[in-house]
Design an enzyme around this catalytic site. Structure first.
Site: not given
Ligand code: HXC
Length: 526
Positions: A181-182, A416-417
């Site tokens: 993501g971001g 040019g290069a």
């Molecule tokens: C809160 C999160 C989290 C998140 C993971 N966790 N991502 N908690 N916010 N964004 C937590 C899970 O709930 C879990 O908690 C622990 O972290 C581990 O995650 P798992 O899914 O069990 O691990 P894994 O299978 O290795 O997968 C990792 C992952 C997946 C691929 C990163 O967790 C995932 O897809 N997360 C979401 C990614 C996402 O969409 N993020 C938002 C992106 S948008 P527990 O308690 O069970 O240990 C963004 C915008 C930013 O970031 C903009 C900036 C300008």
């Protein structure tokens, strides 16, 4: 009575110290042993282990150990961890101060909430005040979803600092897990991105979103793995074989960089012969100017101990960039690579070189350019990709750079290069050419076809006539002497003496100061 009071005070103090020790132990264990084991099972280190591997032994000083979030929504009230999912602090690399942060995946997947972000922002602020590099280990699920817009605010605060710090202190990002993501934009704003093979991924939208929006079926690795970003997109500069390898790359990078833009880069005691010649270079250029040769042989022959640290090794291979040393002094190298696209400048090669030229200029690193360029790469694809805009970036970067600039034309420097690749006209301090240099507006075939098309159409034997005129053209223009007669080449040198000549040329330039007109900032063609 008095002694009883004293005893009770001592006990209270002891209990407080015990409490502190317990809390400290709690902080050290992050999200708990089960999650630490899971991290290890994936072949990944924990945040603290990564910092220990990076820094000189026993130099890490942690800050913000007891920071937590202050949210009570969507279950966060039951998920409060000391440190809030990022370990921050400072220490030393090769005895020099660096600031460091490492996201702790064992705590809510390293997700970034506002307190977590504030810790990173604080580290960048401290690094800016004290003039030291920032190294960030990225291993995070992105914005902490439960914190809503406050986590986005946190990212914004970091991006703002990344930009302010750009060109002031070196910023290095290591991707050792997800960066999605971001969130990818903080690494993208820094000077270098190192991705670790297989365990790291970077993308703006993941495979499932891609599938929904475009229908494309793609794996994590193919969409945003280390090999894709070092080979195809150019997002990452290095691909570490594993985390230890990635950390070695950071240490190597730091060995060439000053701690900030007001310092000179780290000079080493010279240990290679500064008069060393290499006769092998005299026979490197093939007689047929259409045949390639490896420019890296020239680079490695010339620099101290043949030690060239290439950057972006696998992306836009027609242009070679990297760090090395000349008589102990760090230099940045930009070169055309004849075996790939004949060393022509295309959009990606121009972008690769221009970012590097600007980096060297920001951090007082002299730029040495090795030129063998037949021109800009022709074609619809290149025109549509914006070779005009992208070539202009490199032109801009060279013109803007005020660090010592030296160029060596080994063979072709056409059109040019020729101008773009550190010609005299862009403020290059010393321009050398080998006797094999060909400095011309364009290649003989194209030139003769344009100038003598009428004469050729009337000739009895047009092919013979063309060959005759081309030979005349080559004799006149395929030499360095025409350019040298105008002073556009300062000196024609024998290939074997390139190293001593570069060292002689560099040392007076080390005190170079060139001031340009003050302005807010230029408008580089992005
Ligand atoms: C809160 C999160 C989290 C998140 C993971 N966790 N991502 N908690 N916010 N964004 C937590 C899970 O709930 C879990 O908690 C622990 O972290 C581990 O995650 P798992 O899914 O069990 O691990 P894994 O299978 O290795 O997968 C990792 C992952 C997946 C691929 C990163 O967790 C995932 O897809 N997360 C979401 C990614 C996402 O969409 N993020 C938002 C992106 S948008 P527990 O308690 O069970 O240990 C963004 C915008 C930013 O970031 C903009 C900036 C300008």
């Amino acid at each position: 009575m008095e002694s009883q009071q004293k005893k009770s005070q001592e006990e209270t103090t002891k209990a407080k110290i015990e409490e502190y020790k317990e809390k400290y132990q709690e902080a050290l264990i992050g999200g708990g042993q089960r999650r630490i084991d899971a991290q290890h099972d994936k072949g990944k280190y924990t945040a603290r282990e990564r910092i220990q591997l990076l820094l000189d032994p026993e130099t890490f000083v942690e800050t913000g150990t007891f920071v937590t979030h202050h949210k009570n929504q969507f279950g966060l009230e039951n998920k409060k961890y000391l440190g809030d999912g990022v370990v921050t602090g400072y220490g030393r690399v090769d005895e020099r101060l660096v600031y460091v942060y490492a996201q702790d995946f064992t705590i809510m997947g390293g997700s970034l909430g506002n307190s977590h972000a504030k810790k990173i922002a604080h580290i960048i602020d401290q690094a800016m005040k004290n003039g030291a590099p920032v190294i960030g280990f990225n291993d995070s699920g992105g914005a902490r979803i439960q914190e809503g817009v406050d986590s986005l605010a946190g990212y914004g605060e970091i991006f703002f600092r990344n930009v302010n710090a750009s060109g002031v202190i070196p910023q290095i990002s290591v991707i050792v897990g997800p960066s999605a993501g971001g969130a990818v934009y903080s690494p993208a704003l820094t000077d270098f991105i190192i991705m670790t093979k297989e365990t790291s991924h970077m993308f703006v939208t993941g495979p499932s979103v891609v599938k929904t929006v475009t229908g494309e079926d793609i794996s994590f690795e193919e969409l945003g793995g280390a090999s894709i970003h070092t080979l195809k997109s150019g997002v990452a500069h290095f691909n570490g074989n594993d985390e230890r390898d990635s950390i070695q790359i950071i240490r190597r990078l730091l060995s060439f960089l000053p701690s900030n833009n007001l310092e000179l880069p780290p000079v080493l005691e010279p240990t290679d012969d500064k008069s060393r010649m290499d006769e092998g270079l005299n026979s490197l250029i093939p007689d047929d100017n259409k045949l390639p040769y490896d420019m890296k042989k020239v680079i490695c022959s010339v620099v101290d101990h043949g030690d060239f640290f290439e950057i972006h090794e696998k992306w836009a291979k027609n242009v070679v960039i990297g760090f090395a040393r000349l008589n102990g002094y760090p230099i940045g190298i930009v070169a055309n690579q004849p075996p790939v696209l004949a060393g022509a400048l295309d959009s990606e090669g121009s972008i690769k070189a221009s970012k590097f030229v600007r980096l060297c200029d920001s951090f007082n690193i002299p730029i040495i350019t090795f030129v063998d360029v037949p021109g800009f790469l022709p074609g619809v694809d290149q025109e549509w990709k914006g070779i005009i805009r992208n070539g202009a970036k490199l032109l801009y970067a060279y013109c803007e750079a005020t660090v010592p600039k030296i160029a060596v034309v080994t063979r072709k420097a056409f059109g040019g290069a020729y101008i773009v690749m550190a010609s005299k006209h862009l403020g290059t301090d010393v321009n050398f050419a080998w006797p094999t240099a060909e400095i011309a507006v364009m290649g003989s075939e194209a030139a003769v076809n344009i100038i003598f098309s009428k004469q050729l159409s009337k000739a009895k034997d047009p092919i013979k006539e063309q060959q005759k005129i081309e030979a005349e053209y080559r004799e006149k223009f395929y030499t360095p002497y025409e350019a040298a007669s105008y002073g556009y080449i300062d000196e024609i040198i024998s290939p074997e003496e390139t190293r001593p000549k570069l060292i002689e040329a560099l040392w007076p330039l080390l005190t170079k100061r060139e001031l340009r007109i003050g302005k807010k900032h230029g408008n580089i063609p992005l």
